[in-house]
Scaffold this motif. Structure first.
Motif, PDB file in Angstrom:
ATOM      1  N   GLN A  51      21.016  86.619  31.551  1.00 54.87           N
ATOM      2  CA  GLN A  51      21.765  87.706  30.920  1.00 54.87           C
ATOM      3  C   GLN A  51      23.141  87.232  30.444  1.00 54.87           C
ATOM      4  N   LEU A  52      23.818  86.432  31.270  1.00 53.55           N
ATOM      5  CA  LEU A  52      25.119  85.907  30.875  1.00 53.55           C
ATOM      6  C   LEU A  52      24.997  84.967  29.683  1.00 53.55           C
ATOM      7  N   HIS A  53      23.939  84.155  29.672  1.00 50.13           N
ATOM      8  CA  HIS A  53      23.731  83.231  28.559  1.00 50.13           C
ATOM      9  C   HIS A  53      23.524  83.989  27.249  1.00 50.13           C
ATOM     10  N   GLN A  54      22.735  85.059  27.295  1.00 48.63           N
ATOM     11  CA  GLN A  54      22.482  85.858  26.098  1.00 48.63           C
ATOM     12  C   GLN A  54      23.760  86.560  25.625  1.00 48.63           C
ATOM     13  N   ALA A  55      24.520  87.102  26.584  1.00 44.87           N
ATOM     14  CA  ALA A  55      25.774  87.767  26.221  1.00 44.87           C
ATOM     15  C   ALA A  55      26.762  86.758  25.643  1.00 44.87           C
ATOM     16  N   PRO A  61      35.003  87.486  19.178  1.00 41.01           N
ATOM     17  CA  PRO A  61      34.986  86.713  17.932  1.00 41.01           C
ATOM     18  C   PRO A  61      34.593  85.252  18.117  1.00 41.01           C
ATOM     19  N   PHE A  62      34.477  84.794  19.387  1.00 44.25           N
ATOM     20  CA  PHE A  62      33.914  83.484  19.665  1.00 44.25           C
ATOM     21  C   PHE A  62      33.164  83.590  20.978  1.00 44.25           C
ATOM     22  N   LYS A  63      32.428  82.573  21.326  1.00 38.48           N
ATOM     23  CA  LYS A  63      31.580  82.633  22.505  1.00 38.48           C
ATOM     24  C   LYS A  63      32.417  82.608  23.789  1.00 38.48           C
ATOM     25  N   TYR A  64      32.204  83.622  24.627  1.00 42.12           N
ATOM     26  CA  TYR A  64      32.860  83.701  25.930  1.00 42.12           C
ATOM     27  C   TYR A  64      31.981  84.526  26.862  1.00 42.12           C
ATOM     28  N   ALA A  65      32.229  84.408  28.157  1.00 40.11           N
ATOM     29  CA  ALA A  65      31.456  85.164  29.141  1.00 40.11           C
ATOM     30  C   ALA A  65      32.399  85.767  30.171  1.00 40.11           C
ATOM     31  N   ILE A  66      31.994  86.929  30.713  1.00 33.36           N
ATOM     32  CA  ILE A  66      32.756  87.611  31.756  1.00 33.36           C
ATOM     33  C   ILE A  66      31.863  87.814  32.970  1.00 33.36           C
ATOM     34  N   VAL A  67      32.317  87.317  34.107  1.00 31.19           N
ATOM     35  CA  VAL A  67      31.671  87.606  35.396  1.00 31.19           C
ATOM     36  C   VAL A  67      32.571  88.598  36.101  1.00 31.19           C
ATOM     37  N   GLU A  68      32.086  89.803  36.333  1.00 31.54           N
ATOM     38  CA  GLU A  68      32.944  90.859  36.873  1.00 31.54           C
ATOM     39  C   GLU A  68      33.322  90.610  38.331  1.00 31.54           C
ATOM     40  N   LYS A  69      32.449  89.975  39.112  1.00 32.38           N
ATOM     41  CA  LYS A  69      32.749  89.652  40.504  1.00 32.38           C
ATOM     42  C   LYS A  69      32.290  88.218  40.747  1.00 32.38           C
ATOM     43  N   LYS A 136      26.858  73.409  37.231  1.00 28.53           N
ATOM     44  CA  LYS A 136      25.539  73.601  36.609  1.00 28.53           C
ATOM     45  C   LYS A 136      25.389  75.039  36.113  1.00 28.53           C
ATOM     46  N   PHE A 137      25.952  75.995  36.859  1.00 25.13           N
ATOM     47  CA  PHE A 137      25.946  77.395  36.422  1.00 25.13           C
ATOM     48  C   PHE A 137      26.697  77.553  35.091  1.00 25.13           C
ATOM     49  N   ILE A 138      27.888  76.956  34.987  1.00 30.05           N
ATOM     50  CA  ILE A 138      28.670  77.022  33.750  1.00 30.05           C
ATOM     51  C   ILE A 138      27.904  76.389  32.595  1.00 30.05           C
ATOM     52  N   GLN A 139      27.277  75.253  32.859  1.00 30.54           N
ATOM     53  CA  GLN A 139      26.504  74.574  31.819  1.00 30.54           C
ATOM     54  C   GLN A 139      25.331  75.430  31.348  1.00 30.54           C
ATOM     55  N   ALA A 140      24.664  76.094  32.290  1.00 29.98           N
ATOM     56  CA  ALA A 140      23.504  76.912  31.941  1.00 29.98           C
ATOM     57  C   ALA A 140      23.910  78.107  31.080  1.00 29.98           C
ATOM     58  N   VAL A 141      25.066  78.703  31.361  1.00 31.75           N
ATOM     59  CA  VAL A 141      25.517  79.866  30.598  1.00 31.75           C
ATOM     60  C   VAL A 141      26.005  79.470  29.211  1.00 31.75           C
ATOM     61  N   THR A 142      26.754  78.374  29.126  1.00 32.47           N
ATOM     62  CA  THR A 142      27.412  78.014  27.861  1.00 32.47           C
ATOM     63  C   THR A 142      26.645  76.981  27.035  1.00 32.47           C
ATOM     64  N   GLY A 143      25.806  76.162  27.690  1.00 31.44           N
ATOM     65  CA  GLY A 143      25.171  75.063  26.981  1.00 31.44           C
ATOM     66  C   GLY A 143      26.159  73.975  26.611  1.00 31.44           C
ATOM     67  N   PHE A 229      36.172  86.902  36.308  1.00 27.03           N
ATOM     68  CA  PHE A 229      36.205  85.506  35.882  1.00 27.03           C
ATOM     69  C   PHE A 229      35.769  85.444  34.414  1.00 27.03           C
ATOM     70  N   ILE A 230      36.651  84.932  33.563  1.00 27.79           N
ATOM     71  CA  ILE A 230      36.351  84.793  32.142  1.00 27.79           C
ATOM     72  C   ILE A 230      36.363  83.308  31.803  1.00 27.79           C
ATOM     73  N   PHE A 231      35.355  82.854  31.062  1.00 27.40           N
ATOM     74  CA  PHE A 231      35.297  81.439  30.692  1.00 27.40           C
ATOM     75  C   PHE A 231      34.686  81.280  29.309  1.00 27.40           C
ATOM     76  N   PHE A 232      35.047  80.194  28.656  1.00 26.01           N
ATOM     77  CA  PHE A 232      34.512  79.897  27.328  1.00 26.01           C
ATOM     78  C   PHE A 232      34.643  78.407  27.042  1.00 26.01           C
ATOM     79  N   GLU A 233      33.718  77.906  26.258  1.00 30.81           N
ATOM     80  CA  GLU A 233      33.789  76.508  25.833  1.00 30.81           C
ATOM     81  C   GLU A 233      34.923  76.367  24.829  1.00 30.81           C
ATOM     82  N   VAL A 234      35.716  75.299  24.989  1.00 28.41           N
ATOM     83  CA  VAL A 234      36.786  75.026  24.033  1.00 28.41           C
ATOM     84  C   VAL A 234      36.142  74.716  22.687  1.00 28.41           C
TER      85      VAL A 234
END
Length: 596
Positions: A51-55, A61-69, A136-143, A229-234
């Motif tokens: 679900q996080l990967h799809q979101a 306006p650019f690829k980012y993900a939010i983990v609420e907890k 590995k979790f970050i890699q799986a979500v962002t590629g 927690f908010i993260f995004f690939e540079v």
């Protein structure tokens, strides 16, 4: 050509009593602890990751993900307590940010056992973030590809009232993924949007040079939330973001967070990403006649007649001009007070005040504030953001008419060029000039420098100063004027540096250093021609700092490599920072004796 040096998401990390910045890689923990137990239940589940990967893939306006907890709540509360009790925060301020920050948390690995005993939860959180499982979790979500487990880069940041971070894309060095973990205070109280401190994300557009650049205003603002927690690939040319100024404080409210980066794998690991740079340039208009100036001669009568309509007549007197020129030649900078004529000032100053009142520029407001009539926002915001005058058929305010005349007629005129030549003993060859309005809580310029040439900067400060009403009475029965006398007329507002907006010049720097890092106290107090000799606390890189002023002309001969910026104007400011800013390419006049 001016060059903009990219900045990082957070400031250069400082050292404190326990956490020292070490410019090396850091060894990961050798513990066999199951780091998954530190995180919130279900985080690593395949369905959640998908679900996080799809979101992430569909976000704008650019690829980012939010983990609420992200973490177990008890762990994060303990981390918060350790940060507030055991860590020391240093206020750091540059052209791009103002923030309170700790040292590099990667340095925890180099503390003694006794010191480590003070940070059991912080150490556990750091090791969990950079564990193989979480990477590995970050890699799986962002590629994003492989991430380093040895190069760790993180700090604790506290945004109190007035703190901010301006627009940038995080592209520097080996950074691959940016992240921020929120711990807003006080614990248990929901952070409100109107308090500021939101993470702002910007859409991009194609600039005049074909390079992507952020639009003037963000399209998304994410307020901080506990354990979020908010993260995004540079993403070069895409991941433009900023942190909105925090406009509350003094009552325990602060935007506390842990932020940092995951880097690409280091030597011996898979993957690498190089740094990238950006540049900007000023467009100059050349004077058609380059041979008619005589810096040592008197100002022609017709030029005096024209300039007397606008300038204080004292600055058109030959004796005064010669004396000021001699001072400028020695010091390379000078300020001329009460520069415009009294008749012009009497019209301009009150109307500038009315303009701010009409636009409601106080406290929290939108990016569209002040953009109306003849004014429009100029970007891109990863280099600068302020308002400039543009042509319009709408009726103009009286102040707009005066500013346009100064911008379009007076500063580019042959008469002003001849006056500048006598004042500086230089020959202006081409010019660029614009009226600027820096709105509270929005506007700034980031540091630029000239690569291989000098410039003459000519800036007419037009910022109305704070008025002290003699008959206004405080609750203690004393008037503002009485209180001012009792405080020995201590500077406040603009002059105390409380609202930003100062123009700063900094010395050329080594490539390994961040040239804009300086102690905020010294940056606010450097003045033109300051001969006090009290520079024990001064930062050697700061050459000159000019506070916003009204009806004061600044002349500065800026050498190649010297950096210059206008500090972000705080939302606490009483109004806008206004000026007429001109740059001149200049030549030197050779004496006949030198030619022989």
């Amino acid at each position: 050509m001016a060059h903009v040096r990219e900045r990082s998401l957070s400031p250069e990390l400082s050292s404190d009593s326990l956490l020292k910045r070490l410019k090396t890689t850091h060894s990961p923990s050798t513990s066999t602890v199951d780091h998954r137990l530190r995180f919130y239940p279900g985080l690593f589940g395949p369905e959640n990751v998908q679900q996080l990967h799809q979101a992430y893939a569909g976000s704008e306006p650019f690829k980012y993900a939010i983990v609420e907890k992200l973490f177990q709540d008890d762990l994060l509360k303990n981390v918060k307590d350790e940060c507030m009790k055991e860590l020391s925060f240093t206020e750091k301020e540059t052209d791009i940010y103002k923030v309170n920050q700790t040292g590099d948390l990667a340095s925890l690995s180099y503390l003694s056992e006794a010191q480590l005993a003070l940070f059991p939860n912080l150490l556990a959180l750091r090791d969990a973030l950079y564990s193989s499982e979480f990477r590995k979790f970050i890699q799986a979500v962002t590629g994003c590809g492989p991430l380093s487990g040895t190069k760790q880069d993180m700090s604790v940041n506290s945004y109190t009232q007035g703190c901010h971070l301006l627009n940038h894309d995080d592209v520097i060095g080996t950074r691959r993924v940016s992240y921020i973990l929120y711990m807003p205070l006080p614990y248990g109280q929901e952070w409100q949007k109107e308090w500021g401190g939101a993470l702002e994300l910007y859409p991009v557009q194609t600039g005049a040079d074909g390079i992507p650049e952020p639009e003037a205003a963000p399209c998304k603002a994410i307020p901080p939330s506990w354990n979020q927690f908010i993260f995004f690939e540079v993403q070069p040319g895409k991941s433009f973001h900023s942190v909105e100024e925090v406009v509350v404080g003094g009552d325990g409210r602060e935007r506390l967070s842990i932020s940092g980066w995951f880097h690409v794998a280091q030597e011996g690991e898979e993957g690498y990403q190089a740094d990238q740079a950006t540049s900007s340039s000023t467009t100059f208009v050349a004077y058609p006649d380059l041979e008619s100036l005589y810096p040592d001669g008197p100002l022609r009568r017709e030029y005096i007649s024209y300039l007397s309509k606008f300038l204080n007549p004292v600055y058109l007197q030959t004796r005064t001009m010669k004396a000021l020129m001699a001072r400028f030649v020695v010091e390379s900078s000078i300020e001329l007070h009460h520069f415009l004529s009294a008749s012009l000032v009497s019209k301009l100053e009150p109307d500038l005040r009315r303009a701010d009142q009409a636009d409601g520029l106080d406290g929290y407001h939108l990016h569209t504030a002040g953009i109306s009539g003849a004014w429009s926002a100029r970007g891109p915001p990863h280099k600068w953001r302020y308002c400039t005058l543009h042509k319009t058929t709408e009726p103009l305010r009286e102040s707009d008419t005066i500013l346009r005349q100064l911008q379009d007629e007076v500063f580019p005129s042959d008469a002003f060029r001849a006056w500048l030549s006598i004042m500086t003993k230089l020959v202006p060859l081409s010019y660029a000039v614009e009226a600027r309005r820096f709105r509270p809580g929005l506007d700034y310029t980031l540091a630029t420098s000239e690569g291989d040439e000098s410039r003459l900067d000519v800036v007419l400060g037009l910022t109305p100063q704070v008025e002290v009403e003699e008959n206004e009475t405080r609750s203690n029965g004393k008037s503002k004027a009485d209180e001012k006398d009792e405080e020995d007329e201590k500077p406040h507002g603009w002059q105390a540096g409380e609202w930003g907006g100062w123009e700063c010049y900094m010395a050329p720097h080594d490539e390994d250093d961040d040239p804009a890092v300086y102690r905020s106290g010294s940056s606010k107090n450097h003045q033109v021609n300051d001969t006090s000799g009290d520079d024990d606390d001064d930062d050697e890189s700061t050459l000159l700092t000019i506070q916003p002023s009204f009806n004061r002309l600044l002349l500065v001969l800026r050498d190649e490599g010297v950096m210059r910026f206008v500090k972000y104007v705080s939302a606490a400011a009483a109004g806008s920072r206004w000026d007429i800013c001109a740059e001149f390419n200049v030549g030197m006049v050779q004496d006949d004796e030198e030619d022989s």
